[in-house]
Structures are given as structure tokens and as C-alpha cells.
Enzyme design. Structure first.
Site, mmCIF file in Angstrom:
data_model
loop_
_atom_site.group_PDB
_atom_site.id
_atom_site.type_symbol
_atom_site.label_atom_id
_atom_site.label_comp_id
_atom_site.label_asym_id
_atom_site.label_seq_id
_atom_site.Cartn_x
_atom_site.Cartn_y
_atom_site.Cartn_z
ATOM 1 N N THR A 1 -6.106 13.039 -18.586
ATOM 2 C CA THR A 1 -6.704 14.061 -19.231
ATOM 3 C C THR A 1 -7.813 13.469 -18.539
ATOM 4 O OG1 THR A 1 -7.510 13.384 -20.638
ATOM 5 C CG2 THR A 1 -5.493 14.905 -21.035
ATOM 6 N N LYS B 1 -12.030 13.435 -21.352
ATOM 7 C CA LYS B 1 -12.074 12.454 -22.842
ATOM 8 C C LYS B 1 -13.689 11.413 -22.122
ATOM 9 C CE LYS B 1 -7.620 13.376 -25.103
ATOM 10 N NZ LYS B 1 -6.775 13.805 -23.843
ATOM 11 N N ASP C 1 0.322 6.419 -19.527
ATOM 12 C CA ASP C 1 -0.438 7.662 -19.848
ATOM 13 C C ASP C 1 -1.712 6.780 -20.255
ATOM 14 O OD1 ASP C 1 -2.276 9.845 -20.917
ATOM 15 O OD2 ASP C 1 -0.648 10.981 -22.509
ATOM 16 N N GLU D 1 -1.892 29.282 -4.929
ATOM 17 C CA GLU D 1 -1.043 28.586 -4.451
ATOM 18 C C GLU D 1 0.032 27.735 -3.498
ATOM 19 O OE1 GLU D 1 1.946 31.390 -6.494
ATOM 20 O OE2 GLU D 1 0.895 32.443 -7.957
ATOM 21 N N TYR E 1 -7.537 32.387 -5.904
ATOM 22 C CA TYR E 1 -5.993 31.979 -5.976
ATOM 23 C C TYR E 1 -5.516 31.040 -5.366
ATOM 24 C CZ TYR E 1 -2.765 34.323 -9.782
ATOM 25 O OH TYR E 1 -2.431 33.953 -10.671
ATOM 26 N N ARG F 1 -11.790 20.014 -19.131
ATOM 27 C CA ARG F 1 -10.324 19.952 -19.207
ATOM 28 C C ARG F 1 -9.226 19.965 -18.207
ATOM 29 N NH1 ARG F 1 -9.009 20.503 -24.506
ATOM 30 N NH2 ARG F 1 -11.617 20.055 -25.230
HETATM 31 N N1 DSN Z 1 -4.803 15.285 -28.525
HETATM 32 C C1 DSN Z 1 -5.758 14.587 -27.923
HETATM 33 C C2 DSN Z 1 -6.153 13.191 -28.987
HETATM 34 O O1 DSN Z 1 -6.997 14.416 -29.495
HETATM 35 O O2 DSN Z 1 -5.554 12.660 -28.906
HETATM 36 C C3 DSN Z 1 -4.801 13.888 -27.233
HETATM 37 O O3 DSN Z 1 -4.151 14.919 -26.086
#
Ligand code: DSN
Length: 417
Positions: free
Chosen positions: A225, A228, A199, A55, A53, A234
Site C-alpha cells: 500500500t 502506511k 507484501d 483506461e 478517465y 490511500r
Molecule cells: N488493515 C491494514 C492494517 O491495519 O494492518 C492492513 O491492510
């Protein structure tokens, strides 16, 4: 616990894990938002840092014993800021959607107008879709792509922005295959006195490699994110100008989240180290070359690609010329061992559960080592299935060809028994 021990203790979970490794090995996965992490990132995610933990923020925690996680979080922040040239970074968001929500909560009030790309034109749920809290808490407005070019029309974005006077403009997409002009978005945001949020979830890896313009010099906030094209665990990141640093940090903790996932933050640190290597730049360049080879091949086989091609890791295939839906294509291709998702295309008349398109991305096949020739072969597999969508015999034949092609590019082999 070793795989053997897991098999003895919990055979059901062990079996699902093994089957997932088999699936990831035997299928050609073209889901544009997914990737395969390195063994290093995978092992750090399964490390002892899951136990802790923490925080708060480094040196200002609400728990003792944070000296090691502090080091890791500081390292992650430093690497992220350096790679993206940002003034501040919060590495604790659990996902891209929570990163976006944190930005909204930091500077917007309920009812404020926001302007994002329409979900039906390639935007994301968290950019103001009615079914998402971003579209419920704020007053959402949308821009889209031009019917003629399939590209964002910046004059049209400007016209809408002047008409609706949003407090925030969101630049970024989940299904857009062209370079995004973040500088143009900033000019528009300045004209109407809006904050700019970029984004970059889909294209973060390309930006880290210098193969797509970086919004960090322009935007007030940048979210992403990490799993990707960036090929990390993730999770999410928020970058911002220094003047918003304290407010963003307060929104994430204690505002929105409790304890940060320190094992994931450690995974982010390792992925960011990987992103600084020359091999990473070459990987991202190959992702683009593979997407372009696949788009060219599909076009030569008679398909229409929205906007006529791609500058990045994905493309949207318009299936109306083939007389089939995205849903039919996704299911038939899935049976052949080719995994991708149906996707609405701009101005789609089919409902979202049916769609007229598929989204095709090359991050995973490129991680496996496939090159342009392989991308063209994969396009051929897609074409064969879609031409014989009702023939189980052809689908079985393609499935065998897919498996045999995948055997040349093995992954996670230690997880297969
Ligand atoms: N769900 C993702 C995508 O497939 O583009 C984006 O968050």
C-alpha cells in the site's frame, strides 16, 4: 470549492471534515497502518486529475486527452522503480488487497496451494484467510511465529513448504514487529518451486529509507500500500521481475480494474518524491526509535511485548498479565483520546472480536514531530488508563493530558475552522 463554500453548500459534510481534522489534532493515534500525509499530497489528491478517465497505460489509452496524466503515471513508475530497485512497477492498484489479488490472478489457477502467515499470528486477510477471496479461490496453508520467541521460525516455514508444496509463498505481515528475512523466504520458495510474493505494505517506508531489507532483489512480486509508513495517498503498487510485467499489467487492466485514479497516482508521485528526501530517512529512523522507546517503557511498566520488542514501527502488547482484553483496552484508551486497535496475539485464546492484545504503531506521532521522550510519555498515558480502566475520572484526566500534549504538535491547522 473553498471550506467556506462547502460549509454553505453542504454543512453536514463540512462539519464531518472539520471534526475529523479536530480528531486528528487532539488525539494520539497509534494505529500502525495509518499516517498523516503532507499538505502537498493532500492537495494533489483533491486536484483536477480526479476528472480524467485514463483506461490503459501511458501512450496506450482508450481515451483522448491523456497527455498530462501520462506524464504523471510515467513519473510515478520511474520514481517507484528507482526507490525500490525494481524491474517493473504497476502504479494503478486501488489498494494493497487488489494488488495481492492481481498477483494471484496472474500466475495461479483456482485450487492452487498458497502459503502465507496466519492471520492469527500477524498475517493479512488477503494472504489466504478463509473469509477473503484469497482463501476461497486457492487452497490456503499457513505458517506462524514460534511460541517461544514470537518470531518467524524459518525452519518451520521450510518444513511446511516442503509438506504442502505451495505454488506461491507470501512473506509479509500486518502485525509483526521484527525484521523479515526475505532472502530466507526466497531460498524456501526456490526449494519447492513456488513463486515468492513479498507484501511490504506495513514496512514500505522503512524499506524506501534503507532501514529494512528490501525484497525486490529476491521476490518474483512485491506489493504494497502507499499510505502506511510510506506516507502517501490511500492506494497500492505492484513491483515484479520484468518477465511478469506484461501479464501483471494485463491483470490490473483490463482484468481487474477500470479507469485508474489519476489524482491518487499523482499523489503517489509526490509521496515518492518526498521519500527520496534526506528528511524522509530521518523520519523513518525516528519512527523506529520511537517504537523502541515506547516498547522499552511499556516493558518497564510491566507489559509483555510479543517477541520482546520491535525492529520496526509497531509492537503487539500482550495484555494477559494485566487481566484485561484488547477490546476493553481499545475502548478505554479511545475514551482517553488514544486511538489504536485491539489485535489477536499469537496463540490467543480470546476470540478475534475480543483479543488479548493491542497493536501500537508510531508512524503518526512521529509525523507530528514527537520524539523518544514523547513516546515514553504516551506509554505512561496508556499504562495509567489500563491500570484504571473503570475510572472515568482517570480517563478524563488522561484525555486532558493527551490534548495538552497534542497541542504542542499541531497538524492541518488550516482545516480546523
Ligand atoms: N488493515 C491494514 C492494517 O491495519 O494492518 C492492513 O491492510
Amino acid at each position: 470549492m473553498s471550506t467556506g463554500l462547502l460549509r454553505d453548500f453542504d454543512p453536514e459534510v463540512a462539519d464531518a471534515l472539520r471534526e475529523e481534522a479536530v480528531r486528528e489534532n487532539e488525539q494520539i493515534i497509534l494505529i500502525a497502518s495509518e499516517n498523516y500525509v503532507s499538505d502537498t499530497v493532500l492537495s494533489v489528491q483533491g486536484s483536477v486529475m480526479t476528472n480524467k478517465y485514463a483506461e490503459g497505460y501511458p501512450s496506450k489509452r482508450y481515451y483522448g486527452g491523456c497527455e498530462n496524466v501520462d506524464r504523471v503515471e510515467e513519473l510515478t513508475v520511474r520514481r517507484a522503480k528507482e526507490i525500490f530497485g525494481a524491474e517493473h512497477c504497476n502504479v494503478q492498484p486501488h489498494s494493497g488487497t487488489s494488488a495481492n489479488l492481481a498477483v494471484y490472478l496472474t500466475v495461479l489457477k483456482p485450487g492452487d496451494a498458497i502459503l502465507g502467515m496466519a492471520l492469527s499470528h500477524g498475517g493479512h486477510l488477503s494472504h489466504g484467510a478463509g473469509v477473503n477471496i484469497s482463501g476461497q479461490l486457492y487452497q490456503p496453508h499457513t505458517y506462524g511465529v514460534s511460541r517461544e520467541t514470537g518470531r518467524i521460525d524459518y525452519d518451520e516455514v521450510r518444513r511446511i513448504a516442503h509438506a504442502v508444496r505451495p505454488k506461491m509463498i507470501i512473506a509479509g505481515a500486518s502485525a509483526y514487529s521484527r525484521i523479515i528475512d526475505f532472502e530466507a523466504f526466497q531460498e524456501i520458495a526456490d526449494e519447492v518451486g513456488a513463486y515468492l510474493l513479498a507484501d511490504i505494505a506495513h514496512i514500505a517506508g522503512l524499506i524506501a529509507a534503507g532501514l529494512h531489507p528490501n525484497p525486490a532483489p529476491y521476490a518474483d512480486f512485491v506489493t504494497t500500500t502507499t499510505h502506511k509508513t510510506l506516507r502517501g495517498p490511500r492506494g497500492g503498487l505492484i513491483f515484479c521481475k520484468g518477465k511478469y510485467a506484461k501479464a501483471i499489467d494485463r491483470t490490473i487492466f483490463p482484468g481487474l480494474q477500470g479507469g485508474p485514479m489519476m489524482h491518487t497516482i499523482a499523489g503517489k508521485a509526490v509521496a515518492l518524491r518526498e521519500a527520496k528526501m534526506p528528511e524522509f530517512r530521518e523520519y523513518q529512523a525516528q519512527v523506529i526509535r520511537n517504537a523502541q522507546a515506547m516498547a522499552d517503557e511499556l516493558i518497564s511498566l510491566g507489559d509483555a511485548i510479543v517477541s520482546g520488542g520491535t525492529d520496526n514501527h509497531l509492537m503487539l502488547v500482550d495484555l494477559r498479565g494485566r487481566g484485561i482484553t484488547g477490546d476493553q483496552a481499545e475502548k478505554a484508551l479511545g475514551r482517553a483520546g488514544i486511538s489504536l486497535n485491539k489485535n489477536v496475539i499469537p496463540f490467543d485464546e480470546a476470540p478475534p472480536a475480543v483479543t488479548s492484545g493491542i497493536r501500537v504503531g508510531t508512524p503518526i506521532i512521529t509525523t507530528r514531530g514527537m520524539k523518544e521522550d514523547d513516546a515514553r510519555i504516551v506509554a505512561g498515558f496508556i499504562d495509567r488508563v489500563l491500570r484504571h480502566i473503570d475510572s472515568e475520572e482517570v480517563i478524563r484526566e488522561v484525555q486532558e493530558a493527551v490534548r495538552s500534549h497534542c497541542r504542542r504538535f499541531p497538524v492541518y491547522t488550516d482545516r480546523l475552522d
